[in-house]
Motif scaffolding. Sequence first.
Motif, PDB file in Angstrom:
ATOM      1  N   GLN B 410      25.241  22.379  22.487  1.00  0.00           N
ATOM      2  CA  GLN B 410      24.710  21.087  22.059  1.00  0.00           C
ATOM      3  C   GLN B 410      25.348  19.922  22.805  1.00  0.00           C
ATOM      4  OE1 GLN B 410      25.063  21.821  17.836  1.00  0.00           O
ATOM      5  NE2 GLN B 410      22.917  21.304  17.572  1.00  0.00           N
ATOM      6  N   ASP B 549      22.452   9.486  15.582  1.00  0.00           N
ATOM      7  CA  ASP B 549      21.322  10.351  15.940  1.00  0.00           C
ATOM      8  C   ASP B 549      21.802  11.691  16.483  1.00  0.00           C
ATOM      9  OD1 ASP B 549      19.246   8.902  15.018  1.00  0.00           O
ATOM     10  OD2 ASP B 549      18.928   7.781  16.878  1.00  0.00           O
ATOM     11  N   GLU B 550      22.863  11.650  17.258  1.00  0.00           N
ATOM     12  CA  GLU B 550      23.388  12.921  17.773  1.00  0.00           C
ATOM     13  C   GLU B 550      23.948  13.772  16.617  1.00  0.00           C
ATOM     14  OE1 GLU B 550      25.776  13.068  21.424  1.00  0.00           O
ATOM     15  OE2 GLU B 550      27.119  14.440  20.379  1.00  0.00           O
ATOM     16  N   TRP B 551      24.665  13.123  15.711  1.00  0.00           N
ATOM     17  CA  TRP B 551      25.233  13.851  14.565  1.00  0.00           C
ATOM     18  C   TRP B 551      24.121  14.512  13.744  1.00  0.00           C
ATOM     19  CZ3 TRP B 551      27.935  16.710  11.661  1.00  0.00           C
ATOM     20  CH2 TRP B 551      27.864  16.662  10.267  1.00  0.00           C
ATOM     21  N   ARG B 552      23.017  13.797  13.559  1.00  0.00           N
ATOM     22  CA  ARG B 552      21.886  14.382  12.819  1.00  0.00           C
ATOM     23  C   ARG B 552      21.429  15.663  13.492  1.00  0.00           C
ATOM     24  NH1 ARG B 552      17.734  10.639  13.635  1.00  0.00           N
ATOM     25  NH2 ARG B 552      16.364  12.268  12.848  1.00  0.00           N
ATOM     26  N   LYS B 553      21.345  15.626  14.817  1.00  0.00           N
ATOM     27  CA  LYS B 553      20.878  16.830  15.539  1.00  0.00           C
ATOM     28  C   LYS B 553      21.888  17.969  15.439  1.00  0.00           C
ATOM     29  CE  LYS B 553      18.030  14.407  18.841  1.00  0.00           C
ATOM     30  NZ  LYS B 553      18.778  13.296  19.469  1.00  0.00           N
ATOM     31  N   VAL B 554      23.171  17.613  15.537  1.00  0.00           N
ATOM     32  CA  VAL B 554      24.211  18.638  15.477  1.00  0.00           C
ATOM     33  C   VAL B 554      24.248  19.305  14.100  1.00  0.00           C
ATOM     34  CG1 VAL B 554      26.729  18.907  15.465  1.00  0.00           C
ATOM     35  CG2 VAL B 554      25.642  17.661  17.320  1.00  0.00           C
ATOM     36  N   ALA B 556      21.598  19.582  12.100  1.00  0.00           N
ATOM     37  CA  ALA B 556      20.324  20.243  11.790  1.00  0.00           C
ATOM     38  C   ALA B 556      20.477  21.751  11.973  1.00  0.00           C
ATOM     39  CB  ALA B 556      19.234  19.720  12.713  1.00  0.00           C
ATOM     40  N   ASN B 561      22.554  19.826   6.393  1.00  0.00           N
ATOM     41  CA  ASN B 561      21.461  19.286   7.195  1.00  0.00           C
ATOM     42  C   ASN B 561      21.234  17.790   6.943  1.00  0.00           C
ATOM     43  OD1 ASN B 561      19.139  18.882   8.655  1.00  0.00           O
ATOM     44  ND2 ASN B 561      18.306  20.892   8.142  1.00  0.00           N
ATOM     45  N   GLU B 563      19.183  15.993   9.115  1.00  0.00           N
ATOM     46  CA  GLU B 563      18.132  15.588  10.037  1.00  0.00           C
ATOM     47  C   GLU B 563      17.213  14.511   9.486  1.00  0.00           C
ATOM     48  OE1 GLU B 563      15.906  18.707  12.003  1.00  0.00           O
ATOM     49  OE2 GLU B 563      15.855  17.386  13.754  1.00  0.00           O
ATOM     50  N   THR B 566      17.509   9.413   8.609  1.00  0.00           N
ATOM     51  CA  THR B 566      17.426   8.591   9.822  1.00  0.00           C
ATOM     52  C   THR B 566      18.019   7.212   9.560  1.00  0.00           C
ATOM     53  OG1 THR B 566      15.292   7.735   9.182  1.00  0.00           O
ATOM     54  CG2 THR B 566      15.285   9.720  10.538  1.00  0.00           C
ATOM     55  N   THR B 582      14.184  16.848   6.268  1.00  0.00           N
ATOM     56  CA  THR B 582      13.068  16.128   6.901  1.00  0.00           C
ATOM     57  C   THR B 582      13.011  14.686   6.406  1.00  0.00           C
ATOM     58  OG1 THR B 582      11.647  16.879   5.110  1.00  0.00           O
ATOM     59  CG2 THR B 582      11.577  18.159   7.153  1.00  0.00           C
TER      60      THR B 582
END
Lengths: 155, 750
Positions: B410, B549-554, B556, B561, B563, B566, B582
């Motif tokens: 990642q 935003d990166e933390w959200r992806k990491v 997910a 979770n 994700e 936002t 979601t």
Amino acid sequence: MEDQNKCCKNKWVLLVVALLIIFGGSILFYTQTAVSGTKCEAAKHLKSGEEAGDCYTCHLKTTPKIAQDWFESKHGVMLVKCFVCHGLPDGTGSIEYSANPDPNYICRRCHDPAVTMMEKKFGMRAECNDCHKYHSNSVHHDAYSTTESKKKMDQ
Amino acid sequence: MAISRRNFIKNAAAASAFLALGVAPKAMAAGPGDKVDNWVKGVCRYCGTGCGVMVGVSNGKVITVKGDPNNHNQGILCLKGALLAPVIYAKERVTKPLIRKNGELVEASWDEALDLAASKFKEAIAESDPDSVAYYGSGQALTEETYLASKIFKAGLKSNNVEGNPRLCMASAVGGYVSTFGKDEPMGSYNDLDAATCFFIIGSNTSECHPVLFRRIAARKQNDKNVKIIVCDPRRTNTSRIADLHMSMKPGSDLAILNSMAYVIVNEELDDYRFHNKYVNFMTNDKEKVDFEAYKVFLADYKPEDIEELAGVPAAQIREAAMIFAESSATTSLWCMGINQRIRGVWANNLIHNLHLITGKIGKLGSTPLSLTGQPNACGGVRDTGGLSHLLPAGRLIKKQAHRNQLEEQWGMPKDSLNPKPGLHTMALFQAMNDGKVKVVLTLCTNPAQSLPNVLKYREGLEKCFNVAIEAFSDAISLKYADVVFPPAFWVERTGVFGCTERRYALVEQAIEPPGECRPSVNILIDLALRIGVDPALIPYKNSDDIWDEWRKVSAMTPYNFEGITRERLKKESGIKWPCPTEDHPGTDIRYVRGEDPNIPLDYPDKYHFYGKPDGRAVVWMRPQKPAAEPAGGDYPFTLTTGRVIDHWHTATMTGKVPEIARSFPNAYVEVNTKDAKRMGINHGDNVKLTTRRGDMTFKARVGDVCEPGLVFVPWFDPKLLINELTIDAIDPGSKQPEFKICACQVEKV
Ligand code: SF4
């Protein structure tokens, strides 16, 4: 004639100003010297600078009913202390010192939804305290009848 | 503005008072006349309750703070939160970078300060290895700040010496949740407080440390007088005012009491056999799986009548507490430092979970074991994003290759390039500074020279080590040891996310410009990292939004979770509870329950699923009683304990700036029991000397019945009377959290 009028007017103005100064001075003198007992106590603390905000300790002696009411009230159980609403008595606090805190500014910090609802119904009022006693809005019903503090009080 | 007669007289009287005393009202004093231009949503800067606030701005200045009606606190704040505004304008704010020259901190340019700090990091890494540098962060840093710092050190510099003050407060709670359920963080939320019919509060002075939650508990009791509140604490604090049962235990007997309650529950057949038979494994201390019968045999040592002397609690009270716990329709347990700051804090946490697991009082509204967290973003920033020396983001572990590989992918790093060796935990880190092994440290938003236990021992290391601090207040005593100080934007002077006790993440939005040359800490961290030589591709962020935003992806695809949380949602909503996969997911109130927790498929056959464990079963651990590392006795007959008072928060670098608080509560004191005081001739206000094996210190006495006989208490906020010079640095071997709460001491009138 006009000059004389002016002169007369000036005299009157002077007189009023002088009277105001004397009146103001006497109020100042009175507020500084009256009720010397309690004043002294407070002043002693204020000069020491320490624990001037610890109102409760002295008020327990000077106004025991108010102090006890607060202690038993919701604000007392939740430790919402005197200075949170009243500020510091010498006015050096971060909120203005006031014996009757302004609901729009002070109460709203925690009770905004309630103040807003009341404002919608009746318009903004100056005195929430008339109905919702700040110091004696106790934790009502007998919800606390079996709790430690009640047991202690009954002993 | 028309002035009413009453106001005029009031103002005249106030003015005369100023004249008489020779003081002018402070410029920051805001009052009814001030008009708020706009309200900005945020979160209180102080405790882990995480109350939502609305910050009132006028002419670019914060003039007042009120509660956010849409957050969990429903507009309510405690006294600290209601008086937060003046902290921003404290005259002690650091507003320019500082560097130490000839022993003094002097102002410097950003370039000079950044270059100096970077050169020291480079030098240390070149001379020895990446393990000679470290980061020591905070549960008060933003989530983005901790995630970034952790990535810079672990991925950029290859040093896993990434720690933070949550090790001193939350590590045992993490250990408890992870060992019992397989995943960190509570499964319940504050909603449980509105539905519980029994509250079991142990090792927590909720009233003073989490005041707005205490109010919620009190309100619950007021709405339903059948609600029962049990408080187990060696001090009779304000929390006990609403208790039906106060168990005044001896310090260090917590494990025995918890096992004894389990004994009563099992022997009175109040356990929920159907639940624990299906969803629970019983395990010995040596991780051996056993059956319920073996658990019963283990509990046989903890019959209330057999432990009452050790516990200092009458057997009848233990029985009563256990019966109320088990017979109430919904039971919520709450605990805090009294449980976590023990040399067997993880075990104590396990034993609380045990009570819920054997009675099935878990995963139903109102029934939950809810660990209270101390700082505004310890759960959030540090635990979830992996800001400790053994962790990687979202519950991953450094020692697991698969976890490292996930992160390497990642983060766009070569496979197997992360350092596989976990770093030093907090106490080992400060010891390594003493030993000269860690040579450069970056601290962010924390004050270890006051908050470490047995603190004098570690000052040597702080002096030896090259100390780079990002710190807002010049009077934080840790700055005595700083060689470079960067001035950060404070609280609402920048944007970022806090995560509180109940897994709720909420945005603190920027409301005002920072003063002087202060900058957001994320920008300071990025600049410093680039100058040290960290690959720019690793940290391609402009601001905290990018990092979020990166933390959200990491996060997910993991059970943690984020994700769906936002930035846009956070701007609109007053906090969202993860897991939240979601953007249309409302957030999760109860984990591990089908239909509630999005990590469990809707067609999963069972109602509960503890998916953190391989077989989906939580663990009831058989943890024996363990006394404190340094129990009272012999030459040191008293027990010393420390804690908070409602007025002050942590090391008082913030609350000490609020005139109302500073002047109502300027000094620490020692609480002595009335009987002890009488015996030793101590009166209220007398000077009392406390001596522990680490030193002595004199306090004014407060005599009363808060402490049990044999126990004394000192609050730890006061840098002038720093009780942490006397506390012990023994640690829990599992969580590495120190036992601040108990040490032996002498008490003497002087
Ligand atoms: S309870 Fe904690 S979060 Fe809430 S206002 Fe008080 S200090 Fe702030």
